[in-house]
Design an enzyme around this catalytic site. Sequence first.
Site, PDB file in Angstrom:
ATOM      1  N   GLY A  15       0.818  -1.210   0.000  1.00 42.27           N
ATOM      2  CA  GLY A  15       0.000   0.000   0.000  1.00 42.27           C
ATOM      3  C   GLY A  15       0.852   1.261   0.000  1.00 42.27           C
ATOM      4  O   GLY A  15       0.540   2.241  -0.680  1.00 42.27           O
ATOM      5  N   THR A  42      11.376  -7.680 -11.733  1.00 43.46           N
ATOM      6  CA  THR A  42      10.782  -8.991 -11.971  1.00 43.46           C
ATOM      7  C   THR A  42       9.559  -9.121 -11.070  1.00 43.46           C
ATOM      8  O   THR A  42       9.619  -8.810  -9.885  1.00 43.46           O
ATOM      9  CB  THR A  42      11.804 -10.099 -11.665  1.00 43.46           C
ATOM     10  N   GLY A  45      -2.051  -5.823   0.499  1.00 44.02           N
ATOM     11  CA  GLY A  45      -2.275  -7.264   0.647  1.00 44.02           C
ATOM     12  C   GLY A  45      -2.460  -7.726   2.078  1.00 44.02           C
ATOM     13  O   GLY A  45      -3.366  -8.495   2.383  1.00 44.02           O
ATOM     14  N   HIS A  46      -1.596  -7.250   2.970  1.00 39.50           N
ATOM     15  CA  HIS A  46      -1.574  -7.855   4.306  1.00 39.50           C
ATOM     16  C   HIS A  46      -2.701  -7.355   5.203  1.00 39.50           C
ATOM     17  O   HIS A  46      -2.815  -7.794   6.336  1.00 39.50           O
ATOM     18  CB  HIS A  46      -0.210  -7.655   4.968  1.00 39.50           C
ATOM     19  N   CYS A  81       2.503   1.877  12.188  1.00 39.87           N
ATOM     20  CA  CYS A  81       3.699   2.291  11.462  1.00 39.87           C
ATOM     21  C   CYS A  81       4.503   3.369  12.183  1.00 39.87           C
ATOM     22  O   CYS A  81       5.644   3.581  11.887  1.00 39.87           O
ATOM     23  CB  CYS A  81       3.340   2.801  10.074  1.00 39.87           C
TER      24      CYS A  81
END
Lengths: 381, 390
Positions: free
Chosen positions: A73, A239, A202-203, A325
């Site tokens: 994010g 990648t 995602g998390h 955070c």
Amino acid sequence: MAAKTIYLDHNATTPVAPEAAEAMTPYMGERFGNPSSGYPLGREAHEAVEHARTEVALIIGADPSEIVFTSGGTESNNFVLKGIVDLKDPGANHIITCAVEHPAILNPALYLMELGVKVSIVGVDHYGRVDPQDIEKEIRPETRLISIMLANNETGTLQPIEEISRVGQDHGIPVHTDAAQAVGKIPVDVKALGVDFLTVAGHKLYGPKGVGALFIRRGLSLTPLIHGAGQERGLRAGTENVILSIGLGAACSLAARRISEDVEAARKMRGRLEELLFEGVEGLVLNGHPTERLPNTLNVSVPGLEGAKVLEGIPEIMASTGAACHDRTVKLSHVLSAMGVSEEVGMGALRFSVGRTNTMEQVERAARLIIQQIRGLRDGR
Amino acid sequence: MEREVYLDNAAATPVRKEVLEAMLPYFDKYYANPSTMYKPGLEVKKVLDEQRAKVADLIGASPEEIVFTSSGAEANNLAVKGIPFAHRKKGNHIIISAIEHHSVLNSARFFERLDYEVTFLQVDEFGFVNPRRVEELIRQETVLVSIMHANNEIGTIQPIQEIAEVCKSKGVFFHTDAVATVGNIPVDVNELGVDLLSISGIPLGAPKGTGALYFRKGTRIMPLIHGGIQESGRRAGTENVPGIVGLGKAAELAKQDVEEWSNKVKALRDRLIYGVLERIERTRITGHPEKRLPAHASFCVEAIEGEALIYMLSSQGIYANTGSACASKALKTSPVLVAIGVPPDIAQGSVVFTLGRSNSMEDVDYVLEKLPHVVERLRAMSPLWKQEAA
């Protein structure tokens, strides 16, 4: 985590769903190809990443071609803010955001200010809500972006994004929403919201850490944050993180399937926790909007007590006092401060966020432990 | 298929078994956010610090000199953008080589739009940068020199120590993209004398989506990703805990076995190189024959298309590349081969084999058996070949 513990910090992070873990497993082993390679091993990886892209697109009602995978994010937010301004003439760029955004918006904005970009940070009301009219007032000819979060990580307060998008549309200004805390917790649809950019993490939705996505409405473009070869249609080099992209896709697919049951379960458990705490703790204050709020989040203050002190005494409960955070410094959270919460009340803030790891029994036990702890501290024990 | 031989380890590697085992519990069992204050969070934070020490140890650095990134490409972006942005007062001139990876090349090009001058240093026929030339090109306004440690398309290893000395004597930051070397050969930042060095998890047998940037203590750098104070404020975003654990484990393993592996794989590489040159006429090696990556064999085969060769090899179970995997979608003729003076028609016949830990002598012999037939068939169809034969 130990069986006795009660994890009430699903806004900080979530465990990877078994379905997501299972989807990733083959790509950790024999299916290790590079999606850019032309032979079958590479094509298989490419197809799996594209399938994951479709799954991410579906949960927010987007087209797969509108999804770019990122490392999370925070990267998605940095990508939008830094990618939309023209650094050749920073002073001719202006962006609008608000005071309760995550540091992943505020700090890139601050950095852009240092480079000469103009930034307006609009205030919020006592519930943490932005008034779309305040945004409209800040619009100038050089405004490049409006970025307002969908749901606040600390209080769960939801922003009137649809109205903000209308303001943006009226003035021809793209609108970004950081939906890191919202996707998977409430139904999110980019068309209904009317946004041009949307951040997925995602998390926060039982996908892995280290992966996220950015929705970029078709026809819009951004300067890449990570330059290099042509991966992600030239928008994000490196990648592809095949394993974690697949994990994110599977997590989104699962979250989309069970969104109503997840919302319902969260609402019940959070409601029960809220009810018990307000019954059991005199003078408890709710931080955030009573109804326009994520169904899983409860932020309350015990005036006169420090939040950290409350949690210290109940090690079996995992919860936050501010946002994860920037937790390591003890000062009033910028979110509560912007809402006009006093120092005395704000320092007593506790954030509980329920999720799939919880049961009603756990929530009730947690309430008992919290009440006991607060009473003990008040009695000076 | 008689056999499957994977020879594209520069593009992707299987995650090493021990690495995977180390990572798995961090997806579900130890899922706490390392920025949280309760016990499980603090434990994960401690694990991250241990990984930082392992990565540092692999390259002779201190843990605080390592920042984890989402890839080698991000590490390159962080270095090549972070130094000029943090040292704008020093100047607006950047020097890179003409054969850098796209992530360095395009990061440098990004500055051209911002009125920086970028010098693209030419290389010789082996792909070497001349340190004396770097010295001549450095001027008052030069803020960064970035030269890759080894090139993924031609395998040549640059004289990094000498270039670093030049940069040091001139007081200019020196970055090296060591994505192709760390994990393939022993690398020590102090021996090399570099200020910044990029690492990717891929050559180490760590998962895709992992990487790190080394930067020497005291080096000021502008973050690429702003936000929370993870990575000591140098790279925001909730940490990819399983990925970092994987990278740490892979670094620990490489510290133990990279030298031995590197010596061992050289024998396979040389058998492949000399076998191909011997069996297929009008084929040249690209890059330097000795000062090259130990697992890297690259050629230009005249009168054929590399793409067609890769396709035909794939049907024989041999998986190779025409250049770098990242470039394969971005470009037609390889700028690296052009830079080392390969004529464009011959550059079309580029093929790159990169060996990995799973490869054996039998794999090499299988390639040596199949490749001449495949080339012969392609040449039989090639108007170029027929013309010349006639």
